[in-house]
Each structure stands twice: as structure tokens, then as C-alpha cells.
Design an enzyme around this catalytic site. Structure first.
Site, short mmCIF file in Angstrom:
data_model
loop_
_atom_site.label_atom_id
_atom_site.label_comp_id
_atom_site.label_asym_id
_atom_site.label_seq_id
_atom_site.Cartn_x
_atom_site.Cartn_y
_atom_site.Cartn_z
N GLN A 146 23.24 45.35 40.87
CA GLN A 146 24.52 45.42 41.57
C GLN A 146 25.59 44.65 40.80
O GLN A 146 26.74 45.05 40.73
CB GLN A 146 24.36 44.85 42.99
CG GLN A 146 25.55 45.14 43.89
CD GLN A 146 25.70 46.61 44.21
OE1 GLN A 146 24.72 47.34 44.26
NE2 GLN A 146 26.92 47.06 44.41
N ALA B 280 30.01 47.23 45.90
CA ALA B 280 29.92 45.95 46.61
C ALA B 280 29.67 44.82 45.62
O ALA B 280 29.09 45.03 44.55
CB ALA B 280 28.80 46.00 47.63
N SER C 199 25.52 43.58 49.20
CA SER C 199 25.17 44.99 49.42
C SER C 199 23.92 45.11 50.29
O SER C 199 22.92 44.44 50.06
CB SER C 199 24.92 45.69 48.09
OG SER C 199 24.36 46.97 48.31
N GLU D 187 30.36 56.78 55.52
CA GLU D 187 29.27 57.13 54.61
C GLU D 187 28.13 57.76 55.39
O GLU D 187 27.14 57.09 55.72
CB GLU D 187 28.77 55.90 53.84
CG GLU D 187 29.77 55.32 52.86
CD GLU D 187 29.14 54.28 51.92
OE1 GLU D 187 27.92 54.06 52.01
OE2 GLU D 187 29.88 53.71 51.10
#
Ligand SMILES: [Zn+2]
Length: 276
Positions: free
Chosen positions: A155, A176, A181, A239
Site C-alpha cells: 500500500q 489509501a 486501508s 464502491e
């Protein structure tokens, strides 16, 4: 052994073995594109939908009620249910958002299960298999797993890349921050359906699979974590592909109370942006 193991719940051994076997078959077929007809080949026991024992009553333990301090509302409990610890990274009830980073921030689940390079926490994968069976059985399509666990380091790489290319604001809208996240928990899965298009796109919500998932995911312990119209609370756009495993008890209770987001359910503040 390294195969699929059931989470420690109170199902009879017979059912456990049956699920164990069907899970093995299903997992192999589920995430391998070359076996699109897994439902036919893997359904000697056409009961992948949650049995009565798995679907709990809409009002579970007091600790699941939406209070700011979910573990504090119950009378003295010697061993609080870890499932309802919203602060602990390893809890399936953990709430992660733009003002609630994981603790520790580099957290990694211990029990990851890998499928073609995509990993999920074991409890998530066990339940996602059941959801996939249910979806197939309902004629809503064949589930495909696109993304699951993402390591802090992964990430971090994605985040830095996006911010470097797009600037802080646009970059953060796409990726993120590491440690913030849900994918780092192993409890989040980005899904699509074979042949239905709209992969990781808002229009997935309008597909047969997307509609079925929105209506039925709760039965398997999942919620659509970032619903339409809740961006000011969740900090994320709609989402429909991003499923979060919270467990059947919480998912069922949220549905009964007509609450769609975790922040509202637990009485937490909205998390539209990072604090700094
Ligand atoms: Zn996602």
C-alpha cells in the site's frame, strides 16, 4: 495441514466435513478462471447458503449495539468477545477509516489464504466461498476475486506512486494511506462476476451480481463497505465491489437496524478526510 479449515464455530462435525470438502472444491474452481462451471461440479451438497444455525437473530449480544464504546456497554465480562473489538486490528469487527489507522500500523493477518496471488484472511475466504455458492445458486453469476489483502509495504508503494504522479489530493482520492486501508486487514475483498463487466467500476452495482450482492451479502457476514451516498461518512466514493467481512452477527444486526455504514453502527465520528 495446509487446507481450508473452518472457523471455530459450533457446527456439527458432519457439516464441517461436508463444508470442508465443498470448500476445497469450490476454492479451486472459484479462483481459477479455467473452471467456470464450479457450481455444477462442486454441488453434491446443494446447501451452500447459510443454514438456520448460521443465521443469527437480528438482535445479538448487547455488545453489538451501536454505542460509542461497544465493549463497555455490557455487564462485567471476563473474556469480551474478540469479534466485537472495533479497535483491535485482528478483530473481524475492527473499524478502519481515514481517522482510524490500524494498530499496529504495519499489521499483518496471521492466517492468510492465497488464491492465484490474492490473499484473504481465512475467515474471510471461508465466508466468501459460501457467498459465491449462494450467488451461483441464485443465478446471479460466478464470483471472481480481484483483490484482497494488501501489505503495508504494498500500500505504501501504491500510495507514494499515486501521490507522486497526481499530487497529494488526487493521489489520496485513489489510494489509501498505508495503515489506513481495510485491505490490510485481510477482511476486505474486491469482487466482480465473470462476464458481467464493470470490474472495479461503479456500474458493478447495476449488474446482476452487484444487485444480488447488495441484497444478500449480509447473510454471509459481508457488507458493501462504501455505499452510495455515504461518502461524507466513509471518506470513500461508492464502491459496490468492495466487500468487508464483519461476521454474520454484525451484518445481520446492521440490516435489521437499517444502518449501512460501520461508523454509524458503532456511533463513531464521520471520517471524510485524514486528520492531517
Ligand atoms: Zn477494495
Amino acid at each position: 495441514m495446509g487446507g481450508i479449515r473452518l472457523k471455530p464455530m459450533s457446527q456439527p462435525m458432519r457439516t464441517k466435513w461436508k463444508f470442508f470438502l465443498t470448500s476445497l472444491i469450490a476454492l479451486g474452481a472459484l479462483f481459477i478462471p479455467s473452471l467456470p462451471t464450479f457450481a455444477e461440479t462442486a454441488s453434491p451438497s446443494p446447501s451452500p447458503t447459510p443454514s438456520a444455525s448460521q443465521v443469527v437473530s437480528p438482535s445479538p449480544s448487547p455488545s453489538a449495539s451501536p454505542t460509542p464504546s461497544p465493549t463497555a456497554s455490557a455487564p462485567p465480562v471476563i473474556n469480551p468477545a474478540p469479534a466485537f473489538d472495533i479497535n483491535k486490528a485482528s478483530s473481524q469487527a475492527v473499524v478502519v477509516n481515514k481517522i482510524r489507522p490500524l494498530k499496529p500500523i504495519t499489521y499483518k493477518p496471521r492466517d492468510l489464504v492465497y488464491y492465484n496471488g490474492v490473499a484473504l484472511a481465512r475467515v474471510t475466504s471461508d465466508s466468501l466461498v459460501k457467498l459465491a455458492f449462494g450467488m451461483k445458486k441464485a443465478g446471479a453469476g460466478t464470483l471472481r476475486l480481484n483483490s484482497g489483502y494488501r501489505a503495508y509495504s504494498t500500500q505504501s508503494f501504491i500510495y507514494k506512486d499515486r501521490v507522486a504522479r497526481l499530487g497529494l489530493k488526487a493521489g489520496e482520492a485513489l489510494a489509501a494511506r498505508p495503515g489506513y486501508s481495510e485491505h490490510q486487514t485481510g477482511l476486505a475483498a474486491d469482487v466482480s462476476a465473470v462476464g458481467q463487466g464493470c470490474v472495479i467500476q461503479v456500474c458493478f452495482g447495476s449488474t446482476k451480481a452487484g444487485k444480488w450482492i447488495a441484497a444478500n451479502a449480509w447473510q454471509y457476514g459481508f457488507i458493501v463497505r462504501y455505499p452510495n451516498g455515504k461518502t461524507p461518512i466513509t471518506g470513500y466514493q461508492y464502491e459496490p465491489w468492495h466487500l468487508r467481512f464483519v461476521g454474520i452477527e454484525i451484518a445481520t444486526d446492521m440490516r435489521a437496524k437499517k444502518i449501512s455504514v460501520l461508523e454509524t453502527y458503532w456511533g463513531l465520528p464521520a471520517a471524510p478526510t485524514y486528520l492531517y
